[in-house]
Every structure is written in C-alpha cells, then in structure tokens.
Design an enzyme around this catalytic site. Structure first.
Site, PDB file in Angstrom:
ATOM      1  N   TYR A 149       0.808  -1.129   0.092  1.00 35.89           N
ATOM      2  CA  TYR A 149       0.079   0.138   0.025  1.00 35.89           C
ATOM      3  C   TYR A 149       0.995   1.194  -0.098  1.00 35.89           C
ATOM      4  O   TYR A 149       1.872   1.308   0.795  1.00 35.89           O
ATOM      5  CB  TYR A 149      -0.831  -0.215   1.339  1.00 35.89           C
ATOM      6  CG  TYR A 149      -1.951   1.192   1.286  1.00 35.89           C
ATOM      7  CD1 TYR A 149      -2.948   1.442   0.450  1.00 35.89           C
ATOM      8  CD2 TYR A 149      -1.580   2.138   2.222  1.00 35.89           C
ATOM      9  CE1 TYR A 149      -3.585   2.506   0.434  1.00 35.89           C
ATOM     10  CE2 TYR A 149      -2.583   3.072   2.492  1.00 35.89           C
ATOM     11  CZ  TYR A 149      -3.595   3.267   1.556  1.00 35.89           C
ATOM     12  OH  TYR A 149      -4.428   4.484   1.515  1.00 35.89           O
ATOM     13  N   ASP A 244       9.012   2.952   0.200  1.00 33.74           N
ATOM     14  CA  ASP A 244       8.016   3.548   0.948  1.00 33.74           C
ATOM     15  C   ASP A 244       8.203   3.201   2.323  1.00 33.74           C
ATOM     16  O   ASP A 244       7.958   2.171   2.980  1.00 33.74           O
ATOM     17  CB  ASP A 244       6.568   2.989   0.446  1.00 33.74           C
ATOM     18  CG  ASP A 244       5.349   3.802   1.116  1.00 33.74           C
ATOM     19  OD1 ASP A 244       5.719   4.336   2.281  1.00 33.74           O
ATOM     20  OD2 ASP A 244       4.404   3.806   0.480  1.00 33.74           O
ATOM     21  N   LYS A 272       3.595   8.880   9.011  1.00 29.33           N
ATOM     22  CA  LYS A 272       3.408   8.529  10.333  1.00 29.33           C
ATOM     23  C   LYS A 272       4.167   8.794  11.656  1.00 29.33           C
ATOM     24  O   LYS A 272       4.271   9.864  12.032  1.00 29.33           O
ATOM     25  CB  LYS A 272       3.425   6.719  10.322  1.00 29.33           C
ATOM     26  CG  LYS A 272       2.046   6.475   9.384  1.00 29.33           C
ATOM     27  CD  LYS A 272       1.845   5.091   9.022  1.00 29.33           C
ATOM     28  CE  LYS A 272       0.575   4.798   8.374  1.00 29.33           C
ATOM     29  NZ  LYS A 272       0.685   3.904   7.321  1.00 29.33           N
TER      30      LYS A 272
END
Ligand SMILES: *Cc1c(COP(=O)(O)O)cnc(C)c1O
Length: 433
Positions: A149, A244, A272
C-alpha cells in the site's frame, strides 16, 4: 482484566449517528470494522499505552494510531512541544525554522537522504515521489507489488493492500483505466516476475515502488536477496527505486530499511512517526532527483499546510525522545520477549498449523490458518480471516486494541511490558484452544 461485560452503548450510538454523516460512519474505511464485524470502538482518551473508549472500557493499545505513536499516547515531551508551538502559531504558510530542524534530524537518521520536501500525508508523499521519478527519468511506467500500500493516489490503487483487501476490492471504482495504464504490478518477493516486467518494459519504467518490509498485507518479510535484487535491476535499467517507509521509517532501524537491509534507494517516502501523531509526511532522496521539484525543477508539488509548524514540533520531539530513551533498542527487547512468549504459549497451535506468528522490530502479526509465514499477497489471502475476527473480538473483551483487520499488523511501543504481552498471547491461546 476480564471485560466480558464490556459496555458498548455509547460507541454504538455515536456510530449510528456517524453513519448518517460519514460514508460507513468513518473517515477511513478500515475503522468501520467491516472485516471483523461488530461496532467500532469510539475512543475518548489515550494515556501512555492505555486507550479509554466512550463507554469507559480501557484497552492496552497495540495499534499506535497505525504507527505514529511509538512513544505511546501523551508523551510529555511531545505534548509540551506541541503546546509551545501552538501558542506561537498553528501555521504560517511560509518558511519556519522548525521545518529545517526536523529535516536535519531526519537526514541525520537516514544516511543517503540528501534533500526532502514535507507534505501532510503518506498518500501525498508516495504520489509526489512518483511524479518526481517520472520527471527525473522522462519515463511513464511504475512497477508496484501486489499487496503493498502506498496511499490512495489513483495510479496506486491497483491491487493495493490492507484497506482495499479488507473490503475484498482489488482496485477502486472511480479510477480510470487510463490512470492505472502505466502501473505494472507483480507479486512481492517474485524476482522472476520483476525480471519479466523489465524485459518487456524496462526502458519505460521510471520507478519501482516497494514497502521494504511489507506491513499492509499483514507482515511479509523481504526474502534475502529481494531488495538487493531490486537495487541491481533498477540501476541496470536506469529506473529509480522508491522505498515507501511511511510505516517502517524510524521504526525498523534508526536508518530505516537502508540500514536494516543494507540497500539504499533513490527516493524515500515517510509519514506516520515523522509527524509524531499530527499530519506530516515527507518524500526525498538524492539531490539530483529532488532538484526536479518546483521551484527548482518542473515537477509541481505544493501544500497549504506542508511543513506545518505544530506537526514539525511533534515530529521533532518524537525523534529526539526516541534517541534519548533508546526507543528502538528497548522495543527490540520487548519484541524478543513476545517471541519467547509465543514460542512457549502457542507451541501447540503453531505446530498444528493453526497460526503463524511473524515479527520484525516493533511490527508483529498473527496469520491464522497458516502453517508458515506467507511470502506474498496470494499466500496472505489464504489466511483464516473468520478466525482472526473471532480472536479480534476476544482481544477487545480482554482489553486489547489492535487494528480491526487481519491484513493489519500489531505495533509494539516503548511502554509495553511483559504483562501486556501475556494478555495479548493469552487471548490467542484461549481462542484457538
Ligand atoms: C499508511 C501508509 C501510507 C499512506 O499514508 P497516509 O498518511 O495514510 O496517507 C503509504 N504507504 C505506507 C507504506 C503506509 O503504511
């Protein structure tokens, strides 16, 4: 703690009202409990490792708001930094010194990262990194891995992980064929599929995007030579490699995946932890690549709240506090403790192939109905998600909160102790018995 009598009426009432206002009652799909059933828990407060819901139930938190809260809720240093900055200014939409301080801290942690741009979400970070890769190479195609993702940009909504897999939706409505026409997808860890993609399209591939440790399809480790192989094949073909690290950054090692796996990408995406619980993210990489970004270069990318001073303060305080308390070393010890507990308490169900446990740094995952650790999305999707849902509700009743989907990972934070891990593992054992 036995919360078999867990009250849910206030959560249920708020969710009922929310369903009239928000699609599915939520502002991000996994929160709806679509994959585990039942009513989402509506929270009121977090303190340290403990969450309290609107019905007064408390839970040991293993979700960390999906990763940012590695220090737990309400870390005093982070809260102090946020309050101090909020009193000075919430946002300028102009340069402020905090952006520079956080950027320099991030570069100190991540060797090889030479230039970056702050944005407000991981989605923006990955989407922008792709645009820059296309600008830098003059090529159009990207290669991504099924089950990884990278946020919800159109071109990435192809065989994406967690949220989408949870809803049984391999792609998304509203994304045109044109938007994904330049996106190639192959399975994680499948080197020959990558070779085939390059054999067919090598000269057109701008970027290979990968979660260096896949943590959005449960937890899937990169096989030994997978990341070095991606480095070699991209280099050979003049394509860029994007790690990522929105999830893994500042978490699997101080230097991230480059340090943990000894492979340096050309581009990174972070999110995050970098915002310490507020909306901040970043993309960055080698200087000559990032110089393609406006105003230096022709790849346009902007943001009203980019480099938001309050988010910068939260991110900086989080990284400083992690260094001060040696957070990653401490969490690794907690992780080893969890390994030992699983080995001791779950030996029988593991031997019987009822569950497989995977851990890397502060990430852990239980795959039910799996005799061995999955190596790609097709193997992950053969898990027993009905069993996960059963264990999930037993966790809630026992006062444990995890992300509500079998495609999600659990997160250790610096405050977890043996008793918390015993409770976590005890529920799995009791449910499988
Ligand atoms: C969470 C995540 C994203 C998206 O970040 P948002 O801030 O939710 O947009 C992108 N990539 C990875 C690997 C993620 O885990």
């Amino acid at each position: 703690m036995n919360q078999k009598t867990r009250k849910t009426s206030h959560s249920a009432a708020i969710m009922d009202a929310s369903r009239r206002v928000f699609p599915g009652g939520v502002n991000s799909p996994v929160r709806s409990f679509a994959s585990v059933g039942g009513t989402p828990v509506v929270f009121e407060k977090g303190q340290g490792k403990t969450l309290t819901d609107v019905d007064g139930n408390s839970y040991i938190d293993f979700c960390a708001s999906w990763g940012p809260l590695i220090l737990g809720y309400g870390n005093p240093a982070v809260v102090r930094a946020v309050k101090a900055q909020a009193e000075k200014a919430m946002t300028f939409g102009a340069p402020s010194a905090g952006e520079l301080v956080l950027a320099e801290k991030v570069m100190e942690w991540i060797p090889g990262l030479q230039m970056l741009r702050f944005v407000s979400s991981g989605t923006e970070a990955a989407m922008s990194a792709i645009r820059v890769a296309r600008a830098a190479t003059g090529r159009s195609k990207i290669l991504k891995f099924i089950g990884c993702y990278h946020g919800h940009a159109d071109c990435l909504l192809v065989d994406a992980g967690s949220g989408l897999a949870t809803l049984g939706n391999p792609s998304s409505a509203g994304v045109t064929a044109g938007a994904v026409a330049d996106t190639l997808t192959v399975h994680y860890n499948d080197r020959s599929a990558v070779e085939n993609a390059f054999a067919q399209h090598g000269a057109d591939i701008a970027l290979v995007a990968v979660e260096p440790l896949a943590a959005n399809m449960g937890l899937v480790l990169p096989q030994d030579d997978f990341l070095p192989f991606l480095r070699r094949i991209t280099q050979k073909n003049g394509s860029l490699l994007l790690f990522d690290e929105v999830m893994t950054g500042f978490r699997i090692a101080r230097g991230g995946a480059a340090e943990r796996y000894g492979v340096q990408p050309d581009l990174w995406a972070f999110g995050k932890i970098i915002g310490g619980g507020l909306p901040a993210a970043a993309y960055g990489g080698k200087r000559e690549v990032m110089e393609c970004v406006a105003p230096l270069g022709k790849a346009y990318q902007a943001g009203t709240l980019s480099g938001n001073p309050v988010a910068m303060a939260a991110g900086l305080a989080t990284l400083e506090e992690m260094d001060r308390i040696h957070a990653l070393a401490h969490i690794e010890e907690t992780g080893c403790l969890l390994d030992e507990l699983v080995e001791r308490e779950l030996a029988a169900p593991v031997d019987a192939g009822l569950v497989t446990y995977v851990r890397e740094a502060s990430f852990f995952c239980f795959f039910f109905g799996q005799p061995k650790a999955p190596s790609d999305f097709s193997e992950v999707s053969r898990s027993d998600f009905a069993k996960f849902a059963k264990v999930y509700h037993a966790w809630l009743d026992a006062g444990i909160y995890m992300g509500p989907s079998g495609y999600e990972v659990g997160f250790l934070n610096v405050l977890h102790e043996r008793a918390d891990l015993e409770r976590l593992v005890g529920v799995v054992k009791a449910t499988l018995a």
